[in-house]
Write an enzyme that holds these catalytic residues in place. Structure first.
Site, PDB file in Angstrom:
ATOM      1  N   GLN A  95      33.661  50.902  53.669  1.00  0.00           N
ATOM      2  CA  GLN A  95      34.716  50.794  54.676  1.00  0.00           C
ATOM      3  C   GLN A  95      34.151  51.006  56.076  1.00  0.00           C
ATOM      4  OE1 GLN A  95      38.201  50.022  54.266  1.00  0.00           O
ATOM      5  NE2 GLN A  95      37.116  49.228  52.505  1.00  0.00           N
ATOM      6  N   GLU A 151      40.074  52.212  58.803  1.00  0.00           N
ATOM      7  CA  GLU A 151      40.094  51.677  60.165  1.00  0.00           C
ATOM      8  C   GLU A 151      39.184  52.411  61.140  1.00  0.00           C
ATOM      9  OE1 GLU A 151      44.293  52.268  60.035  1.00  0.00           O
ATOM     10  OE2 GLU A 151      44.699  50.129  60.262  1.00  0.00           O
ATOM     11  N   GLY A 165      46.334  54.424  52.409  1.00  0.00           N
ATOM     12  CA  GLY A 165      46.342  54.132  50.980  1.00  0.00           C
ATOM     13  C   GLY A 165      45.766  55.238  50.124  1.00  0.00           C
ATOM     14  N   ALA A 166      44.506  55.571  50.360  1.00  0.00           N
ATOM     15  CA  ALA A 166      43.830  56.529  49.486  1.00  0.00           C
ATOM     16  C   ALA A 166      44.457  57.925  49.545  1.00  0.00           C
ATOM     17  CB  ALA A 166      42.337  56.579  49.803  1.00  0.00           C
ATOM     18  N   LYS A 188      30.404  55.493  47.924  1.00  0.00           N
ATOM     19  CA  LYS A 188      30.022  54.089  48.098  1.00  0.00           C
ATOM     20  C   LYS A 188      31.141  53.285  48.760  1.00  0.00           C
ATOM     21  CE  LYS A 188      27.362  51.943  45.023  1.00  0.00           C
ATOM     22  NZ  LYS A 188      26.969  51.297  43.751  1.00  0.00           N
ATOM     23  N   ILE A 219      43.205  46.086  48.493  1.00  0.00           N
ATOM     24  CA  ILE A 219      42.949  44.903  49.326  1.00  0.00           C
ATOM     25  C   ILE A 219      41.460  44.734  49.610  1.00  0.00           C
ATOM     26  CG2 ILE A 219      45.263  44.927  50.306  1.00  0.00           C
ATOM     27  CD1 ILE A 219      44.128  46.201  52.850  1.00  0.00           C
ATOM     28  N   THR A 239      39.471  47.552  49.232  1.00  0.00           N
ATOM     29  CA  THR A 239      39.077  48.850  49.758  1.00  0.00           C
ATOM     30  C   THR A 239      38.493  49.777  48.707  1.00  0.00           C
ATOM     31  OG1 THR A 239      41.393  49.359  49.449  1.00  0.00           O
ATOM     32  CG2 THR A 239      40.686  48.871  51.685  1.00  0.00           C
TER      33      THR A 239
HETATM   34 MO1  MOS Z   1      46.599  47.787  58.595  1.00  0.00          MO
HETATM   35  S1  MOS Z   1      46.307  46.860  60.340  1.00  0.00           S
HETATM   36  O1  MOS Z   1      47.929  48.766  58.858  1.00  0.00           O
HETATM   37  O2  MOS Z   1      46.498  46.807  57.286  1.00  0.00           O
END
Ligand code: MOS
Length: 729
Positions: free
Chosen positions: A624, A691, A513-514, A619, A470, A472
């Site tokens: 992020q 995040e 994700g990662a 990078k 997305i 990232t």
């Molecule tokens: Mo996140 S706010 O769980 O894409």
């Protein structure tokens, strides 16, 4: 062949550190970067479909009630209009993303102003948009709808409630205490790419190009919403222009496109307008938070209290988890934590980047600054001396803990003056100048994930999973992990993401994700390495691969004997998640300038240090963090959803009135990556990073505003009017 690995114990072998390709962790540029900057990367709305019709959503203009009927005659008579779809499946809350399975508990079909109720389909977007204004909706009687979270009796979220010791007694006995209430406003995800879908049917088979974060989950949602089996659906989301939580679940454009395409027998594209995205896609809840903190004469926390009120629609399960990191960030034997949810009829509340900490940490970290001042202790020191040995509520050990390192390294790099702090010490012309800091914390999540890795007979590799990128860097870290483990330059690894035909990944959300997809790739590559080692008659750990050959010069192509070698890695977090409290940590430092006459704040420099396990790509990880800090600036100074107190409708539903930080708002930002190996976080020793960069950063700015100007603002965002009102005379 599927290889399943469940992680029950910390993995201290750190196998990735022994591999020979030397590509993992480097600052490699995105492999999808060229496609994106040259415009050849296709986003959902950009696919071509033969004979595609255009759909535009029509939205409710009441807050709560029933749609008796929609008079479509006028709309249907307009040029180019093909159909008006008001199938009730369109407004089921399954199409709202956050309501997992719970059917709507509110019998009214419309439960917030701006909710999509119909789709107008025409030959062109403009024709459909025009016709949508000509629907005549008979709403029947409007039902009473509370829209003010402070005006209803809230529901306690009992699983969040903690009551340990006696906080009231600790507060009265304490050497120093603060008891302060903050408010935060709702936020929009405001992803650059609006929500969009193109649906086409081939007989009973549906293909949808959409902008989504979690195909593994979205396919089930869509099947449920349409009442068809998952096997009939193919979802594709190869490139996603940001999500931040807004695309975790499907929303009305996906369901509406599918229904309409079936009804008219042509592909249908539905692209939400920017206003639709603001009005009809989930919001971050506003909050009211009371912090009660107290210390003994030495500065040790003796009491920790955090109460928060958030809101959502009736029937929705999501309650912004404001206290998420408050449970473990600081010591304090006497603890009282409580989360309450007000049921109101503003649009659906859901996950927006860093749900929980993005809301709770700014308030907590401003309160900590007030406590530091009350106790006459340097705010960095106050935090350092109150880092708990183990989780203060669950008693669990931390999987790893970098808060002290982050605080120390960031303070040094920023040039933090550890002396006694007093507000209003520096003025240049109209501007008060000052500094502030805050801790960062964001719980670590890791999810079950599957990915297929194929080492092709020609010595290249292919990665296939429905995992999304997305923005990232998923494409890139996938190529790096596979390249590292199979001894291939990353450009020899083709990464194929975002197609529901592939093995199911974890989706992109919650910063998992990662670590999650990375672990599935790790499991797959390890299995491939084992097979290769067997062919060489050596042990897998002794297999040293680099640039397509073993250290003794055997080519991979030779070992493959003209055949592909494929493994599906299936990673699952096991008992380990019960044994540790796992979190990313960090520290923010900011210097701001506050105009003495207008109350305007400019952030002049800002720095963050973050610890989140293994850095997979310096990078993309840094990017992020930069993005997170930018969100911190928005949270501190400008971002706020404003709702009409009469009907709860969103007033500032566009990027002109909802101000996300732009270049002029963002100074030079500095990021320090405090690299570590978290053996309990995931088999690749990595934690989430997406995040963390916005979990507390707004407080560093708020605290700097106070240090600069003497204005202690308790309401986010700290807009000029609020700063002026809080300034000492
Ligand atoms: Mo996140 S706010 O769980 O894409």
């Amino acid at each position: 062949m599927i290889v399943h690995e469940k992680q029950d114990n910390p993995d201290t072998a750190n196998r990735l550190d022994g591999m020979k390709q030397g590509v993992l962790g480097t600052a490699m540029s995105r492999i999808d970067g060229l496609a994106k900057v040259t415009g050849t990367a296709l986003y959902a709305a950009e696919y071509s479909a033969d004979n595609c019709a255009e759909g535009v959503l029509a939205t409710a203009t009441i807050t709560r009630g029933v749609v008796n009927a929609i008079d479509k005659k006028a709309a249907l008579a307009l040029p180019g209009v093909i159909a008006v779809i008001d199938d009730p499946r369109l407004t089921t809350r399954a199409a709202q993303g956050t309501a997992d399975e719970a059917p709507q508990q509110d019998p009214a079909r419309v439960c917030y102003w701006g909710q999509p109720i119909a789709l107008v389909v025409a030959e062109t977007f403009e024709q459909a948009r025009h016709a949508a204004k000509h629907l005549v909706v008979d709403y029947g009687e409007e039902v009473d709808a509370p829209v003010d979270p402070e005006a209803v009796k809230p529901e306690e979220q009992t699983e969040e409630t903690v009551s340990q010791g006696d906080l009231d007694a600790a507060m009265s006995a304490a050497a120093h205490a603060v008891d302060v209430t903050f408010t935060t406003k709702g936020h929009a995800s405001a992803a650059m790419e609006p929500h969009a879908a193109i649906a086409s049917w081939n007989g009973d088979d549906l293909t949808v190009h959409a902008s989504l974060q979690m195909l593994n989950y979205n396919i089930t949602e869509l099947a449920d919403a349409l009442g068809i089996p998952e096997q009939r659906i193919r979802l594709i989301a190869r490139y996603v222009g940001g999500g931040f939580g807004s695309k975790l679940g499907i929303s009305e454009e996906v369901v509406a496109a599918a229904i309409a395409a079936q009804e008219i027998g042509r592909p249908v594209r539905v692209v939400m307008t920017r206003q639709h995205v603001f009005q009809a896609i989930m919001r971050r809840s506003e909050s009211t938070q009371r912090l009660r903190l107290c210390v003994d004469a030495a500065g040790k926390l003796t009491g920790f209290g955090h109460h928060a009120l958030v809101s959502n629609l009736p029937g929705e399960e999501f309650a912004e988890p404001v206290l998420q990191s408050s449970h473990f960030l600081y010591a304090g034997a006497n603890r009282e934590l409580k989360l309450e949810l007000a049921r109101i009829h503003r649009m659906t509340a859901g996950s927006v980047r860093a749900p929980g900490e993005a809301v709770g940490m700014p308030a907590l970290e401003c309160a900590m600054d007030m406590l530091a001042e009350a106790a006459g202790i340097d705010p960095v020191k106050l935090r350092l001396m109150n880092i708990p040995e183990k989780d203060p509520e669950k008693g669990l050990p931390f999987s790893s803990h970098t808060l002290a390192d982050c605080l120390t390294q960031a303070a040094k790099a920023f040039g933090w003056d550890h002396g006694l702090r007093k507000p209003r010490q520096t003025r240049k012309g109209e501007w008060w100048i000052g500094t502030g800091m805050a801790s960062a914390a964001r719980v670590h999540n890791v999810m079950e994930a599957k990915a297929r890795v194929t080492l092709k007979a020609d010595g290249t590799a292919v990665v296939e999973t429905d995992m999304t990128d997305i923005g990232t860097g998923t494409y890139t870290i996938a190529a790096q992990i596979v390249g590292e483990m199979l001894g291939l330059a990353p450009d020899r690894v083709l990464v194929d993401l975002g197609d529901s035909r592939h093995p199911r990944g974890p989706g992109s959300g919650g910063s998992w994700g990662a670590p999650s997809i990375g672990s599935a790739l790790y499991v797959a590559c390890k299995a491939i390495r084992e097979e290769l080692a067997k062919r060489l008659d050596i042990d897998e750990p002794d297999l040293a691969l680099r640039n397509g050959a073993t250290s003794s010069g055997t080519q991979l192509t030779e070992l493959l004997r003209g055949e592909d070698l494929a493994r599906v890695g299936h990673y699952e977090p096991g008992a380990i998640s019960e044994d540790f409290t796992a979190s990313g940590f960090g520290a923010f430092f900011a210097q701001v300038r506050v105009n003495a006459f207008t109350g305007e704040t400019r952030v002049d420099r800002m720095l963050g240090a973050f610890g989140f396990g293994r850095v997979l790509n310096r990078k993309t990880a840094r990017s992020q963090c930069l993005g997170g800090i930018t969100w911190s600036i928005g949270t501190a100074l400008t971002e706020a959803l404003e709702f009409d107190p009469r009907d709860g409708h969103l007033v500032n539903g566009d990027l002109a009135e909802y101000h996300v930080p732009v270049n002029r708002d963002v100074p030079d930002l500095d990021v320090i990556l405090v690299e570590e190996r978290d053996a309990a976080a995931s088999p690749i020793q990595a934690k989430g990073i997406g995040e963390l960069g916005m979990c507390g950063g707004a407080a560093a700015i708020g605290n700097a505003i106070y240090n600069a100007s003497g204005a202690r603002v308790l309401d986010f965002p700290m807009t000029p009017d609020r700063v002026i009102a809080a300034m000492p005379d």
